[in-house]
Design an enzyme around this catalytic site. Sequence first.
Site, mmCIF file in Angstrom:
data_model
loop_
_atom_site.group_PDB
_atom_site.id
_atom_site.type_symbol
_atom_site.label_atom_id
_atom_site.label_comp_id
_atom_site.label_asym_id
_atom_site.label_seq_id
_atom_site.Cartn_x
_atom_site.Cartn_y
_atom_site.Cartn_z
ATOM 1 N N ARG A 1 60.272 40.771 32.665
ATOM 2 C CA ARG A 1 61.124 41.581 31.769
ATOM 3 C C ARG A 1 61.832 42.728 32.474
ATOM 4 O O ARG A 1 62.893 43.155 32.069
ATOM 5 C CB ARG A 1 60.262 42.149 30.632
ATOM 6 C CG ARG A 1 59.785 41.091 29.661
ATOM 7 C CD ARG A 1 58.720 41.643 28.780
ATOM 8 N NE ARG A 1 57.631 42.192 29.583
ATOM 9 C CZ ARG A 1 56.537 42.738 29.105
ATOM 10 N NH1 ARG A 1 56.369 42.831 27.812
ATOM 11 N NH2 ARG A 1 55.591 43.188 29.898
ATOM 12 N N ASP B 1 42.889 26.327 41.646
ATOM 13 C CA ASP B 1 41.575 26.922 41.851
ATOM 14 C C ASP B 1 41.594 27.281 43.330
ATOM 15 O O ASP B 1 41.467 26.398 44.180
ATOM 16 C CB ASP B 1 40.451 25.928 41.543
ATOM 17 C CG ASP B 1 39.083 26.583 41.687
ATOM 18 O OD1 ASP B 1 38.920 27.391 42.624
ATOM 19 O OD2 ASP B 1 38.182 26.295 40.885
ATOM 20 N N HIS B 2 41.803 28.549 43.625
ATOM 21 C CA HIS B 2 42.121 28.877 45.024
ATOM 22 C C HIS B 2 40.952 28.574 45.977
ATOM 23 O O HIS B 2 41.155 28.455 47.169
ATOM 24 C CB HIS B 2 42.643 30.304 45.179
ATOM 25 C CG HIS B 2 41.602 31.353 44.970
ATOM 26 N ND1 HIS B 2 41.208 31.757 43.728
ATOM 27 C CD2 HIS B 2 40.886 32.075 45.842
ATOM 28 C CE1 HIS B 2 40.287 32.676 43.848
ATOM 29 N NE2 HIS B 2 40.060 32.899 45.120
ATOM 30 N N HIS C 1 35.280 27.783 39.943
ATOM 31 C CA HIS C 1 35.017 27.681 41.387
ATOM 32 C C HIS C 1 33.667 27.018 41.688
ATOM 33 O O HIS C 1 33.578 26.110 42.503
ATOM 34 C CB HIS C 1 35.037 29.065 42.044
ATOM 35 C CG HIS C 1 36.235 29.880 41.670
ATOM 36 N ND1 HIS C 1 37.501 29.363 41.699
ATOM 37 C CD2 HIS C 1 36.365 31.169 41.255
ATOM 38 C CE1 HIS C 1 38.364 30.304 41.310
ATOM 39 N NE2 HIS C 1 37.698 31.400 41.034
#
Length: 494
Positions: A47, A178-179, A241
Amino acid sequence: MSKEKIALFTIFGGTGDLAQRKLYPSLFKLYQKGYLKEHFAVIGTARRPWTNEHYHGVITDSLASLNADPATVAKFAGHFYYQSHDVTDAQHYVTLKQLSEKLDAQYGLQGNRIFYLAMAPNFFGTIAQHLRSENILTPNGFNRVIIEKPFGHDFESAKELNDQLTATFNENQIYRIDHYLGKEMIQNISAIRFGNNIWESLWNNRYISNVQVTLSEKLGVEERAVYYDNSGALRDMVQNHILQILSLLTMDQPVEFTEKDIDVEKVKALRSLRPLKPEEVATNFVRGQYAADGDVKAYRNEDKISPDSNTDTFVAGKVMIDNFRWSGVPFYVRTGKRLADKFTRIDVVFKRPIVNIFNHDDVRENDDAATSLAPNVLTINVEPTEGVELRMNAKALGQGFATTPVKLNFAHDAAATANSPEAYERLLHDALNGDATNFTHWKEVAYSWKFVDVIQKYWDEHTPDFPNYRPGSMGPDASDELLRQDGHEWIYKE
Ligand SMILES: NC(=O)c1ccc[n+]([C@@H]2O[C@H](COP(=O)([O-])OP(=O)(O)OC[C@H]3O[C@@H](n4cnc5c(N)ncnc54)[C@H](OP(=O)(O)O)[C@@H]3O)[C@@H](O)[C@H]2O)c1
């Protein structure tokens, strides 16, 4: 064949923390390595009424720590365009479509689109719906959407979110981040297991006593207080994780090392999680919340946290897997904030030899014949050290004959790991390649939530005795007791 990838990225939440800390540096590294070259552009939207010039300054600042050549940075930033946009306002998507088509023609993007939703998940449905209704998806080229966690806060909300996304995108167009799946040593689990006969042939309940997965954080709740207080460690770390790591540790061998075959095996593993009955939660899962200690504030006194919050900042649990391979083997998992150190590790604890021939008197007097021999432990160090360790018994140096545990140790060279890609860089590269192996698929999410929901529901209905652990410790005493009652102990101790 050129390794250059061609795509227009549209980053919703382009002014946010994730975009600035992770996405822009990762895209830049792909640019430095030649995966992104001339044929890419990025639209950042949010924005704030920023200009393109201001946006270029933000991109440049986000790369400051990389000490890159300023001319390369300027050329890279020149591919970025900012559009002020409220995702709830349909009119803005008309402008977004026009800009996308203009950039496609300008950079030769072949209709390839990656939409990165780096925003709160309550906006995902609106964005997906407008992308469809305003015809922003392209008929030629690929359309992929990358989304961040959390994917719902229970099974029902995750399903609702999934229904919203799948109204616009097919499952194979959805990349759920999912890092942990982008981390080097998590990806290495499959190489270690399936690339070595010595491990794969022992990887079952005949040889393994128990498995321990620890995701330990040293810091407290920091700037994510509002989100975290509505989530807690179980939802924030275990549902995604930890259960993803468990699925990689426990799945059967995929027919081929492909996204489809791996997903089939991961889903089977997650389906085999033994569901807890409500009355079993208290004996199988431990929750904790950190107390104050010296200058360290208690969780309940952190900024933006209610003084009577019952949110869990620690979880330890015993997970059983009901299949032929794992029946009877407990998987102990734990994670928490304000623990002794920051690290992630997996300890695979093997059964002891059946008889200890080195201490025969002990054998005759003791029912547990092999108590004096330490179990073999295979440790996968995920972070900060990246490597593998094996503890085994050997003869102690010198006269006489005593055994002592020794360690075989492999760690990736620190300089090599510093140059190896970070999780987000790998995952963006995978998404550009259309490879969702290291992303979470819907069925995996669904089974994980179903397992976690029982625990969360039980906890919501019972008041905890918080706070119950000291910052700098490894959680409440009940976490140690959880293993002790089975005759085990955590391999990593404070
Ligand atoms: N940050 C992390 O390290 C991290 C880690 C894991 C997961 N995540 C997940 O990643 C997502 C983004 O996290 P974040 O930390 O980057 O959040 P953030 O810093 O709060 O950013 C949110 C972004 O959304 C924009 N936004 C909010 N309302 C909007 C609206 N109505 N229309 C258009 N834009 C709007 C904000 O920009 P304006 O205010 O300018 O509109 C901002 O760019 C979340 O799902 C989070 O759970 C983040």
